[in-house]
Scaffold this motif. Structure first.
Motif, PDB file in Angstrom:
ATOM      1  N   LEU A   1       0.757  -1.254   0.014  1.00  0.00           N
ATOM      2  CA  LEU A   1      -0.070  -0.209  -0.098  1.00  0.00           C
ATOM      3  C   LEU A   1       0.868   1.224  -0.010  1.00  0.00           C
ATOM      4  O   LEU A   1       0.480   2.206  -0.666  1.00  0.00           O
ATOM      5  CB  LEU A   1      -1.095  -0.048   1.299  1.00  0.00           C
ATOM      6  CG  LEU A   1      -2.058  -1.089   1.211  1.00  0.00           C
ATOM      7  CD1 LEU A   1      -2.723  -0.919   2.613  1.00  0.00           C
ATOM      8  CD2 LEU A   1      -2.899  -0.859   0.179  1.00  0.00           C
ATOM      9  N   TYR A   2       1.828   1.181   0.763  1.00  0.00           N
ATOM     10  CA  TYR A   2       2.878   2.323   0.940  1.00  0.00           C
ATOM     11  C   TYR A   2       3.629   2.714  -0.616  1.00  0.00           C
ATOM     12  O   TYR A   2       3.614   3.521  -1.176  1.00  0.00           O
ATOM     13  CB  TYR A   2       3.923   1.989   1.756  1.00  0.00           C
ATOM     14  CG  TYR A   2       3.534   2.244   3.308  1.00  0.00           C
ATOM     15  CD1 TYR A   2       3.354   3.257   3.984  1.00  0.00           C
ATOM     16  CD2 TYR A   2       3.255   0.975   3.831  1.00  0.00           C
ATOM     17  CE1 TYR A   2       2.936   3.404   5.296  1.00  0.00           C
ATOM     18  CE2 TYR A   2       2.992   1.042   5.358  1.00  0.00           C
ATOM     19  CZ  TYR A   2       2.788   2.449   6.079  1.00  0.00           C
ATOM     20  OH  TYR A   2       2.247   2.173   7.174  1.00  0.00           O
ATOM     21  N   VAL A   3       3.821   1.513  -1.308  1.00  0.00           N
ATOM     22  CA  VAL A   3       4.419   1.442  -2.594  1.00  0.00           C
ATOM     23  C   VAL A   3       3.410   2.268  -3.397  1.00  0.00           C
ATOM     24  O   VAL A   3       3.774   3.120  -4.184  1.00  0.00           O
ATOM     25  CB  VAL A   3       4.866   0.292  -2.986  1.00  0.00           C
ATOM     26  CG1 VAL A   3       5.304   0.371  -4.544  1.00  0.00           C
ATOM     27  CG2 VAL A   3       6.035  -0.251  -2.252  1.00  0.00           C
ATOM     28  N   LYS A   4       2.289   1.609  -3.337  1.00  0.00           N
ATOM     29  CA  LYS A   4       1.201   2.545  -4.320  1.00  0.00           C
ATOM     30  C   LYS A   4       0.993   3.840  -3.917  1.00  0.00           C
ATOM     31  O   LYS A   4       0.974   4.655  -4.828  1.00  0.00           O
ATOM     32  CB  LYS A   4       0.019   1.737  -3.874  1.00  0.00           C
ATOM     33  CG  LYS A   4      -0.606   0.693  -5.162  1.00  0.00           C
ATOM     34  CD  LYS A   4      -1.886   0.225  -4.763  1.00  0.00           C
ATOM     35  CE  LYS A   4      -2.175  -1.006  -5.530  1.00  0.00           C
ATOM     36  NZ  LYS A   4      -3.322  -1.823  -5.098  1.00  0.00           N
ATOM     37  N   GLY A   5       1.093   4.089  -2.612  1.00  0.00           N
ATOM     38  CA  GLY A   5       0.997   5.673  -2.192  1.00  0.00           C
ATOM     39  C   GLY A   5       2.104   6.485  -2.881  1.00  0.00           C
ATOM     40  O   GLY A   5       1.786   7.639  -3.246  1.00  0.00           O
ATOM     41  N   ILE A   6       3.290   5.944  -2.687  1.00  0.00           N
ATOM     42  CA  ILE A   6       4.364   6.691  -3.328  1.00  0.00           C
ATOM     43  C   ILE A   6       4.102   6.999  -4.812  1.00  0.00           C
ATOM     44  O   ILE A   6       4.509   8.008  -5.209  1.00  0.00           O
ATOM     45  CB  ILE A   6       5.744   6.074  -2.985  1.00  0.00           C
ATOM     46  CG1 ILE A   6       6.127   5.550  -1.791  1.00  0.00           C
ATOM     47  CG2 ILE A   6       6.938   6.330  -3.902  1.00  0.00           C
ATOM     48  CD1 ILE A   6       7.363   4.863  -1.301  1.00  0.00           C
ATOM     49  N   GLY A   7       3.653   5.792  -5.472  1.00  0.00           N
ATOM     50  CA  GLY A   7       3.392   6.037  -6.902  1.00  0.00           C
ATOM     51  C   GLY A   7       2.583   7.325  -7.177  1.00  0.00           C
ATOM     52  O   GLY A   7       2.663   8.180  -8.060  1.00  0.00           O
TER      53      GLY A   7
END
Lengths: 237, 240
Positions: free
Chosen positions: A22-28
Protein backbone atom coordinates in the motif's frame (compact mmCIF):
# COMPACT_ATOMS: atom_id res chain seq x y z
CA UNK A 1 10.09 -7.22 26.29
CA UNK A 2 10.20 -3.77 24.85
CA UNK A 3 11.93 -4.87 21.71
CA UNK A 4 9.37 -7.62 21.20
CA UNK A 5 6.51 -5.13 21.22
CA UNK A 6 8.54 -2.90 18.95
CA UNK A 7 8.99 -5.69 16.44
CA UNK A 8 5.34 -6.67 16.62
CA UNK A 9 4.26 -3.08 15.96
CA UNK A 10 6.65 -2.93 13.05
CA UNK A 11 5.26 -6.13 11.56
CA UNK A 12 1.73 -4.90 11.99
CA UNK A 13 2.49 -1.55 10.35
CA UNK A 14 4.41 -2.78 7.34
CA UNK A 15 4.40 -6.51 6.80
CA UNK A 16 1.10 -8.05 7.83
CA UNK A 17 -1.38 -8.24 5.00
CA UNK A 18 1.38 -7.02 2.69
CA UNK A 19 0.77 -3.48 3.88
CA UNK A 20 4.10 -2.34 2.44
CA UNK A 21 2.49 -2.71 -0.96
CA UNK A 22 0.00 0.00 0.00
CA UNK A 23 2.86 2.35 0.82
CA UNK A 24 4.49 1.62 -2.53
CA UNK A 25 1.20 2.41 -4.26
CA UNK A 26 1.00 5.59 -2.20
CA UNK A 27 4.49 6.63 -3.31
CA UNK A 28 3.40 6.00 -6.88
CA UNK A 29 0.40 8.32 -6.52
CA UNK A 30 2.46 11.00 -4.77
CA UNK A 31 5.12 10.94 -7.49
CA UNK A 32 2.52 10.89 -10.24
CA UNK A 33 0.73 13.96 -8.89
CA UNK A 34 4.02 15.78 -8.32
CA UNK A 35 5.42 14.95 -11.77
CA UNK A 36 2.32 15.96 -13.75
CA UNK A 37 1.91 19.09 -11.62
CA UNK A 38 5.56 20.00 -12.19
CA UNK A 39 5.20 19.67 -15.96
CA UNK A 40 2.02 21.70 -16.00
CA UNK A 41 3.60 24.21 -13.64
CA UNK A 42 6.62 24.70 -15.88
CA UNK A 43 4.49 25.10 -19.01
CA UNK A 44 2.24 27.65 -17.30
CA UNK A 45 5.21 29.30 -15.62
CA UNK A 46 7.15 29.79 -18.86
CA UNK A 47 4.04 31.09 -20.59
CA UNK A 48 3.27 33.63 -17.87
CA UNK A 49 6.91 34.64 -17.48
CA UNK A 50 7.29 35.23 -21.23
CA UNK A 51 4.05 37.23 -21.39
CA UNK A 52 5.12 39.43 -18.50
CA UNK A 53 8.67 39.96 -19.75
CA UNK A 54 7.49 40.65 -23.31
CA UNK A 55 5.01 43.16 -21.95
CA UNK A 56 7.64 44.91 -19.83
CA UNK A 57 10.17 45.02 -22.67
CA UNK A 58 7.92 46.74 -25.16
CA UNK A 59 9.09 50.11 -26.40
CA UNK A 60 7.35 52.94 -24.64
CA UNK A 61 4.71 54.37 -26.95
CA UNK A 62 4.49 51.14 -28.95
CA UNK A 63 2.46 49.08 -26.52
CA UNK A 64 0.37 46.29 -27.95
CA UNK A 65 -3.15 46.22 -26.42
CA UNK A 66 -3.33 42.41 -26.66
CA UNK A 67 -0.17 42.18 -24.59
CA UNK A 68 -1.77 44.50 -22.04
CA UNK A 69 -4.77 42.18 -21.62
CA UNK A 70 -2.60 39.05 -21.42
CA UNK A 71 -0.35 40.77 -18.91
CA UNK A 72 -3.32 41.69 -16.72
CA UNK A 73 -4.60 38.10 -16.82
CA UNK A 74 -1.13 36.87 -15.87
CA UNK A 75 -0.94 39.31 -12.99
CA UNK A 76 -4.39 38.36 -11.64
CA UNK A 77 -3.41 34.69 -11.89
CA UNK A 78 -0.21 35.07 -9.88
CA UNK A 79 -1.88 37.34 -7.32
CA UNK A 80 -4.84 35.02 -6.67
CA UNK A 81 -2.80 31.82 -6.59
CA UNK A 82 -0.06 33.19 -4.39
CA UNK A 83 -2.56 34.95 -2.17
CA UNK A 84 -4.73 31.98 -1.16
CA UNK A 85 -3.83 28.78 0.71
CA UNK A 86 -3.12 25.74 -1.41
CA UNK A 87 -5.49 23.60 0.64
CA UNK A 88 -8.33 26.04 0.07
CA UNK A 89 -7.59 26.02 -3.67
CA UNK A 90 -7.74 22.23 -3.60
CA UNK A 91 -11.09 22.23 -1.77
CA UNK A 92 -12.58 24.79 -4.15
CA UNK A 93 -11.37 22.90 -7.21
CA UNK A 94 -12.72 19.55 -6.02
CA UNK A 95 -15.92 20.51 -4.24
CA UNK A 96 -16.96 23.59 -6.22
CA UNK A 97 -15.50 23.74 -9.72
CA UNK A 98 -15.17 20.03 -10.52
CA UNK A 99 -17.99 18.90 -8.26
CA UNK A 100 -19.22 16.45 -10.87
CA UNK A 101 -16.03 14.50 -11.32
CA UNK A 102 -14.81 11.61 -9.21
CA UNK A 103 -11.32 11.80 -10.64
CA UNK A 104 -9.70 13.24 -7.54
CA UNK A 105 -6.17 12.52 -8.78
CA UNK A 106 -6.82 14.49 -11.96
CA UNK A 107 -8.16 17.44 -9.97
CA UNK A 108 -5.14 17.24 -7.66
CA UNK A 109 -2.71 17.29 -10.61
CA UNK A 110 -4.48 20.26 -12.14
CA UNK A 111 -4.63 22.21 -8.88
CA UNK A 112 -0.99 21.63 -8.00
CA UNK A 113 0.07 22.43 -11.55
CA UNK A 114 -1.83 25.72 -11.57
CA UNK A 115 -0.48 26.57 -8.14
CA UNK A 116 3.09 25.71 -9.03
CA UNK A 117 2.85 27.69 -12.27
CA UNK A 118 2.39 30.94 -10.39
CA UNK A 119 5.57 30.41 -8.41
CA UNK A 120 7.56 29.05 -11.33
CA UNK A 121 6.52 32.08 -13.40
CA UNK A 122 8.05 34.46 -10.90
CA UNK A 123 11.18 32.33 -10.64
CA UNK A 124 11.62 32.27 -14.42
CA UNK A 125 10.88 35.97 -14.75
CA UNK A 126 13.53 36.67 -12.13
CA UNK A 127 15.92 34.42 -14.03
CA UNK A 128 15.34 36.21 -17.33
CA UNK A 129 15.83 39.58 -15.66
CA UNK A 130 19.03 38.37 -14.02
CA UNK A 131 20.70 37.90 -17.42
CA UNK A 132 22.72 40.97 -18.35
CA UNK A 133 20.80 43.15 -20.81
CA UNK A 134 23.99 43.29 -22.90
CA UNK A 135 23.50 39.64 -23.88
CA UNK A 136 20.19 40.46 -25.53
CA UNK A 137 21.61 43.62 -27.12
CA UNK A 138 24.56 41.74 -28.57
CA UNK A 139 22.25 39.09 -30.04
CA UNK A 140 19.96 41.74 -31.51
CA UNK A 141 22.92 43.70 -32.89
CA UNK A 142 23.87 40.65 -34.95
CA UNK A 143 20.44 40.66 -36.58
CA UNK A 144 18.81 37.92 -34.52
CA UNK A 145 15.19 38.69 -33.71
CA UNK A 146 13.69 38.59 -30.23
CA UNK A 147 12.60 34.95 -30.07
CA UNK A 148 15.88 33.32 -31.23
CA UNK A 149 17.84 35.71 -28.99
CA UNK A 150 15.72 34.56 -26.06
CA UNK A 151 15.95 30.92 -27.05
CA UNK A 152 19.68 30.61 -27.71
CA UNK A 153 21.16 33.20 -25.38
CA UNK A 154 18.91 34.50 -22.61
CA UNK A 155 16.86 31.43 -21.61
CA UNK A 156 19.84 29.03 -21.35
CA UNK A 157 21.60 31.47 -19.04
CA UNK A 158 18.41 32.15 -17.10
CA UNK A 159 17.84 28.43 -16.57
CA UNK A 160 21.28 28.10 -15.05
CA UNK A 161 20.59 30.97 -12.68
CA UNK A 162 17.19 29.71 -11.57
CA UNK A 163 18.00 26.02 -11.14
CA UNK A 164 18.47 26.22 -7.34
CA UNK A 165 15.18 28.11 -6.93
CA UNK A 166 13.40 25.73 -9.30
CA UNK A 167 14.74 22.78 -7.31
CA UNK A 168 13.33 24.35 -4.16
CA UNK A 169 9.96 24.70 -5.83
CA UNK A 170 10.01 21.06 -6.93
CA UNK A 171 10.83 19.91 -3.41
CA UNK A 172 8.08 22.08 -1.93
CA UNK A 173 5.65 20.76 -4.53
CA UNK A 174 6.47 17.14 -3.74
CA UNK A 175 5.87 17.65 -0.03
CA UNK A 176 2.75 19.76 -0.54
CA UNK A 177 1.11 16.90 -2.43
CA UNK A 178 0.38 15.40 1.01
CA UNK A 179 -2.50 17.90 1.09
CA UNK A 180 -4.40 15.76 -1.43
CA UNK A 181 -5.59 13.72 1.53
CA UNK A 182 -8.32 16.34 2.04
CA UNK A 183 -9.98 15.33 -1.22
CA UNK A 184 -9.48 11.65 -0.53
CA UNK A 185 -6.65 10.82 -2.92
CA UNK A 186 -4.72 7.80 -1.66
CA UNK A 187 -1.24 9.20 -1.74
CA UNK A 188 1.53 8.26 0.63
CA UNK A 189 0.14 10.32 3.53
CA UNK A 190 -3.42 9.06 3.11
CA UNK A 191 -2.08 5.50 3.08
CA UNK A 192 -0.38 6.04 6.43
CA UNK A 193 -3.58 7.49 7.86
CA UNK A 194 -5.62 4.51 6.65
CA UNK A 195 -3.16 2.05 8.12
CA UNK A 196 -3.17 3.97 11.38
CA UNK A 197 -6.95 3.71 11.46
CA UNK A 198 -6.81 -0.02 10.96
CA UNK A 199 -3.95 -0.96 13.26
CA UNK A 200 -4.01 1.84 15.84
CA UNK A 201 -0.31 2.21 15.16
CA UNK A 202 0.83 5.80 14.64
CA UNK A 203 4.58 5.73 15.19
CA UNK A 204 5.64 3.43 12.37
CA UNK A 205 3.31 4.60 9.61
CA UNK A 206 3.97 8.30 10.13
CA UNK A 207 7.67 8.15 10.90
CA UNK A 208 7.94 5.66 8.06
CA UNK A 209 6.44 7.98 5.47
CA UNK A 210 8.46 10.89 6.87
CA UNK A 211 11.59 8.91 6.06
CA UNK A 212 10.24 8.09 2.59
CA UNK A 213 9.53 11.79 1.88
CA UNK A 214 12.98 12.68 3.14
CA UNK A 215 14.61 10.10 0.87
CA UNK A 216 12.66 11.31 -2.17
CA UNK A 217 13.69 14.91 -1.46
CA UNK A 218 17.33 13.90 -1.02
CA UNK A 219 17.29 12.08 -4.36
CA UNK A 220 15.77 15.08 -6.10
CA UNK A 221 18.33 17.41 -4.50
CA UNK A 222 21.14 15.14 -5.68
CA UNK A 223 19.74 15.07 -9.24
CA UNK A 224 19.50 18.86 -9.30
CA UNK A 225 23.11 19.00 -8.13
CA UNK A 226 24.16 16.85 -11.10
CA UNK A 227 22.32 19.08 -13.58
CA UNK A 228 23.80 22.20 -11.98
CA UNK A 229 27.33 20.89 -12.40
CA UNK A 230 26.59 20.01 -16.03
CA UNK A 231 25.37 23.51 -16.76
CA UNK A 232 28.35 25.04 -15.02
CA UNK A 233 30.58 23.99 -17.93
CA UNK A 234 30.73 27.55 -19.28
CA UNK A 235 31.86 28.86 -15.87
CA UNK A 236 35.22 27.12 -15.98
CA UNK A 237 37.93 29.62 -15.26
CA UNK B 1 25.70 55.16 -46.20
CA UNK B 2 24.02 56.35 -43.00
CA UNK B 3 22.09 59.61 -43.02
CA UNK B 4 21.03 61.04 -39.70
CA UNK B 5 18.24 63.61 -39.83
CA UNK B 6 17.25 65.66 -36.80
CA UNK B 7 17.84 62.72 -34.50
CA UNK B 8 16.36 63.18 -31.04
CA UNK B 9 16.30 60.84 -28.07
CA UNK B 10 14.92 61.44 -24.61
CA UNK B 11 14.73 59.22 -21.58
CA UNK B 12 11.64 60.49 -19.78
CA UNK B 13 12.10 64.24 -19.41
CA UNK B 14 15.80 64.02 -19.99
CA UNK B 15 16.69 64.89 -23.58
CA UNK B 16 19.97 63.19 -24.41
CA UNK B 17 20.15 63.91 -28.13
CA UNK B 18 18.83 67.28 -29.20
CA UNK B 19 18.64 67.09 -32.97
CA UNK B 20 21.63 65.63 -34.78
CA UNK B 21 22.16 65.89 -38.53
CA UNK B 22 25.01 63.86 -39.87
CA UNK B 23 26.15 61.89 -42.86
CA UNK B 24 28.40 58.88 -42.64
CA UNK B 25 29.94 57.95 -45.95
CA UNK B 26 31.27 54.63 -47.14
CA UNK B 27 34.85 54.00 -46.07
CA UNK B 28 34.89 56.77 -43.49
CA UNK B 29 36.33 56.29 -40.05
CA UNK B 30 34.28 58.61 -37.90
CA UNK B 31 35.50 59.06 -34.34
CA UNK B 32 33.11 60.53 -31.79
CA UNK B 33 34.63 62.21 -28.74
CA UNK B 34 33.24 64.35 -25.97
CA UNK B 35 32.70 64.59 -22.23
CA UNK B 36 30.70 61.88 -20.47
CA UNK B 37 26.97 62.46 -20.58
CA UNK B 38 27.26 64.26 -23.90
CA UNK B 39 25.22 61.58 -25.69
CA UNK B 40 28.02 59.89 -27.66
CA UNK B 41 27.02 56.35 -26.75
CA UNK B 42 23.32 57.05 -27.17
CA UNK B 43 24.04 58.47 -30.63
CA UNK B 44 25.94 55.33 -31.59
CA UNK B 45 23.26 53.03 -30.16
CA UNK B 46 20.62 54.89 -32.15
CA UNK B 47 22.52 54.13 -35.36
CA UNK B 48 21.47 50.47 -35.16
CA UNK B 49 18.29 51.20 -33.22
CA UNK B 50 19.34 49.59 -29.96
CA UNK B 51 17.96 52.86 -28.66
CA UNK B 52 14.76 53.80 -30.38
CA UNK B 53 14.89 57.48 -31.44
CA UNK B 54 12.14 59.72 -30.13
CA UNK B 55 12.42 62.04 -33.10
CA UNK B 56 14.05 62.45 -36.50
CA UNK B 57 15.04 59.73 -38.90
CA UNK B 58 17.90 57.42 -39.78
CA UNK B 59 18.46 56.28 -43.33
CA UNK B 60 20.69 53.30 -43.98
CA UNK B 61 21.50 52.44 -47.60
CA UNK B 62 18.54 54.57 -48.69
CA UNK B 63 15.99 52.91 -46.40
CA UNK B 64 14.44 54.61 -43.38
CA UNK B 65 15.13 52.67 -40.20
CA UNK B 66 12.41 54.31 -38.14
CA UNK B 67 9.71 53.33 -40.63
CA UNK B 68 7.68 50.62 -38.86
CA UNK B 69 7.53 48.73 -42.15
CA UNK B 70 11.28 48.36 -42.56
CA UNK B 71 12.86 45.18 -41.34
CA UNK B 72 15.27 46.32 -38.66
CA UNK B 73 16.77 42.85 -38.10
CA UNK B 74 17.76 42.68 -41.77
CA UNK B 75 19.48 46.06 -41.48
CA UNK B 76 21.33 45.11 -38.32
CA UNK B 77 22.93 42.20 -40.17
CA UNK B 78 24.91 44.77 -42.12
CA UNK B 79 25.91 46.76 -39.05
CA UNK B 80 28.41 45.18 -36.68
CA UNK B 81 28.51 46.44 -33.13
CA UNK B 82 31.21 46.19 -30.48
CA UNK B 83 30.26 46.99 -26.89
CA UNK B 84 32.18 48.45 -24.00
CA UNK B 85 31.54 45.34 -21.93
CA UNK B 86 32.17 42.85 -24.78
CA UNK B 87 28.85 41.04 -24.31
CA UNK B 88 30.13 37.73 -25.55
CA UNK B 89 27.50 35.02 -25.14
CA UNK B 90 28.53 33.43 -21.84
CA UNK B 91 26.76 30.15 -22.49
CA UNK B 92 28.50 29.46 -25.80
CA UNK B 93 32.04 28.61 -26.82
CA UNK B 94 34.00 31.21 -28.78
CA UNK B 95 33.37 29.35 -32.03
CA UNK B 96 29.63 29.16 -31.35
CA UNK B 97 29.59 32.82 -30.38
CA UNK B 98 30.78 33.53 -33.90
CA UNK B 99 28.68 31.04 -35.83
CA UNK B 100 25.34 31.42 -34.02
CA UNK B 101 24.00 34.34 -36.01
CA UNK B 102 25.25 33.35 -39.51
CA UNK B 103 23.94 29.80 -39.07
CA UNK B 104 20.63 30.65 -37.39
CA UNK B 105 19.88 33.34 -39.95
CA UNK B 106 20.68 30.81 -42.68
CA UNK B 107 23.31 33.04 -44.25
CA UNK B 108 25.88 30.25 -44.19
CA UNK B 109 25.91 26.55 -43.44
CA UNK B 110 27.53 25.47 -40.20
CA UNK B 111 30.60 24.24 -42.08
CA UNK B 112 31.05 27.49 -43.97
CA UNK B 113 30.46 29.55 -40.85
CA UNK B 114 33.01 27.56 -38.87
CA UNK B 115 35.62 27.86 -41.60
CA UNK B 116 34.95 31.57 -41.80
CA UNK B 117 35.13 31.93 -38.02
CA UNK B 118 38.43 30.08 -37.81
CA UNK B 119 39.94 32.36 -40.46
CA UNK B 120 38.77 35.41 -38.52
CA UNK B 121 40.10 34.00 -35.25
CA UNK B 122 43.40 33.36 -36.95
CA UNK B 123 43.56 36.98 -38.03
CA UNK B 124 43.36 38.16 -34.42
CA UNK B 125 45.67 35.40 -33.20
CA UNK B 126 43.08 33.56 -31.15
CA UNK B 127 42.43 30.42 -33.20
CA UNK B 128 43.54 28.32 -30.22
CA UNK B 129 40.62 29.71 -28.17
CA UNK B 130 37.86 28.40 -30.44
CA UNK B 131 36.67 25.82 -27.93
CA UNK B 132 37.06 28.05 -24.86
CA UNK B 133 34.24 29.84 -23.05
CA UNK B 134 34.25 33.63 -22.63
CA UNK B 135 34.88 33.36 -18.88
CA UNK B 136 38.26 31.79 -19.63
CA UNK B 137 39.54 34.79 -21.59
CA UNK B 138 41.14 38.08 -20.64
CA UNK B 139 39.38 41.37 -21.36
CA UNK B 140 41.56 42.11 -24.38
CA UNK B 141 40.94 38.66 -25.81
CA UNK B 142 37.19 39.02 -25.25
CA UNK B 143 37.08 42.30 -27.08
CA UNK B 144 39.08 40.96 -30.02
CA UNK B 145 36.61 38.06 -30.19
CA UNK B 146 33.70 40.50 -29.99
CA UNK B 147 35.12 42.33 -33.01
CA UNK B 148 35.51 39.21 -35.12
CA UNK B 149 32.09 37.97 -34.00
CA UNK B 150 30.61 41.09 -35.53
CA UNK B 151 32.81 40.64 -38.62
CA UNK B 152 31.52 37.10 -39.07
CA UNK B 153 28.30 38.69 -40.35
CA UNK B 154 30.36 40.52 -43.03
CA UNK B 155 28.88 43.90 -42.10
CA UNK B 156 29.11 47.05 -44.20
CA UNK B 157 29.76 49.25 -41.21
CA UNK B 158 31.18 48.65 -37.75
CA UNK B 159 30.02 50.57 -34.68
CA UNK B 160 32.33 50.69 -31.67
CA UNK B 161 30.97 51.82 -28.30
CA UNK B 162 33.99 52.71 -26.13
CA UNK B 163 35.65 49.40 -27.00
CA UNK B 164 38.69 49.93 -24.78
CA UNK B 165 37.13 51.67 -21.77
CA UNK B 166 36.61 48.49 -19.75
CA UNK B 167 40.09 47.10 -20.41
CA UNK B 168 43.23 47.01 -18.31
CA UNK B 169 45.69 49.54 -19.76
CA UNK B 170 48.06 46.88 -21.04
CA UNK B 171 45.30 45.29 -23.13
CA UNK B 172 44.17 48.45 -24.86
CA UNK B 173 46.90 48.19 -27.47
CA UNK B 174 45.99 44.74 -28.76
CA UNK B 175 42.38 45.82 -29.34
CA UNK B 176 43.33 49.08 -31.02
CA UNK B 177 45.70 47.16 -33.30
CA UNK B 178 42.83 45.01 -34.54
CA UNK B 179 40.74 48.13 -35.13
CA UNK B 180 43.57 49.83 -37.01
CA UNK B 181 43.99 46.82 -39.27
CA UNK B 182 40.28 46.84 -39.93
CA UNK B 183 40.44 50.54 -40.80
CA UNK B 184 43.29 49.92 -43.25
CA UNK B 185 41.22 47.28 -44.99
CA UNK B 186 38.67 49.97 -45.75
CA UNK B 187 35.87 49.16 -43.32
CA UNK B 188 33.44 51.95 -42.61
CA UNK B 189 33.70 52.63 -38.90
CA UNK B 190 32.00 54.79 -36.30
CA UNK B 191 33.97 54.77 -33.06
CA UNK B 192 33.05 56.33 -29.72
CA UNK B 193 36.26 56.47 -27.75
CA UNK B 194 38.45 58.27 -25.24
CA UNK B 195 41.59 57.14 -27.04
CA UNK B 196 42.71 60.42 -28.57
CA UNK B 197 45.81 58.80 -30.07
CA UNK B 198 43.60 56.40 -32.00
CA UNK B 199 41.28 59.22 -33.09
CA UNK B 200 44.25 61.19 -34.41
CA UNK B 201 45.88 58.29 -36.16
CA UNK B 202 42.92 56.43 -37.65
CA UNK B 203 40.04 58.88 -37.80
CA UNK B 204 39.14 60.40 -41.12
CA UNK B 205 36.76 62.72 -39.32
CA UNK B 206 36.31 63.58 -35.66
CA UNK B 207 33.00 64.67 -34.15
CA UNK B 208 32.96 66.51 -30.86
CA UNK B 209 29.71 66.11 -28.95
CA UNK B 210 28.50 68.16 -26.03
CA UNK B 211 25.05 68.44 -24.47
CA UNK B 212 23.38 66.16 -27.00
CA UNK B 213 24.67 68.01 -30.06
CA UNK B 214 27.64 67.77 -32.38
CA UNK B 215 29.24 71.09 -31.58
CA UNK B 216 32.35 70.80 -33.71
CA UNK B 217 33.80 68.49 -36.31
CA UNK B 218 36.68 68.23 -38.70
CA UNK B 219 39.72 66.22 -39.65
CA UNK B 220 41.83 65.09 -36.69
CA UNK B 221 44.46 67.75 -37.56
CA UNK B 222 41.90 70.57 -37.56
CA UNK B 223 40.08 69.46 -34.46
CA UNK B 224 43.02 68.49 -32.28
CA UNK B 225 45.45 71.23 -33.36
CA UNK B 226 43.10 74.16 -33.97
CA UNK B 227 39.85 73.62 -32.10
CA UNK B 228 37.55 76.60 -32.62
CA UNK B 229 34.82 75.99 -30.09
CA UNK B 230 35.84 77.00 -26.51
CA UNK B 231 34.15 73.86 -25.13
CA UNK B 232 36.25 71.69 -27.43
CA UNK B 233 39.40 73.58 -26.45
CA UNK B 234 38.57 73.10 -22.78
CA UNK B 235 37.87 69.36 -23.23
CA UNK B 236 41.03 68.74 -25.25
CA UNK B 237 43.21 70.68 -22.81
CA UNK B 238 42.03 68.28 -20.10
CA UNK B 239 42.46 65.00 -21.95
CA UNK B 240 45.54 65.55 -24.07
Amino acid sequence: MFSEKFLADFRQSFIEGDRWLLYVKGIGVTLQVAAVALLLGIVLGVLVAVIRTLHDQQRPGHRNPVMGILNTIAQVYTTVIRGTPLMVQLLIMYFVIFVNTRNAIGVAMLTFGINSGAYVAEIIRGGIMSVDIGQMEAARSLGLSYIPAMRFIVIPQAVKNILPALGNELIALLKDTSLVTVIGVRDLTKTAQLIQGKTYQALFPFVGIAIVYLLMVMIIAALIGVVERRLAASDRR
Amino acid sequence: MIVVKGLRKSFGDNEVLCGIDEHIYKGEKVVVIGPSGSGKSTFLRCLNMLEYPTGGDLIFDGVSMTDPKSHIDMMRRKMGMVFQHFNLFNNLTILNNMTLAPVQLKIRTRQEAEKDAMELLDRVGLADKAAAYPSQLSGGQKQRIAIVRALAMHPEVMLFDEPTSALDPEMVGEVLDVMKKLAQEGMTMVVVTHEMGFAREVGSRVLFMDGGKITEQGTPQELFNHPKNPRTQDFLSKVL
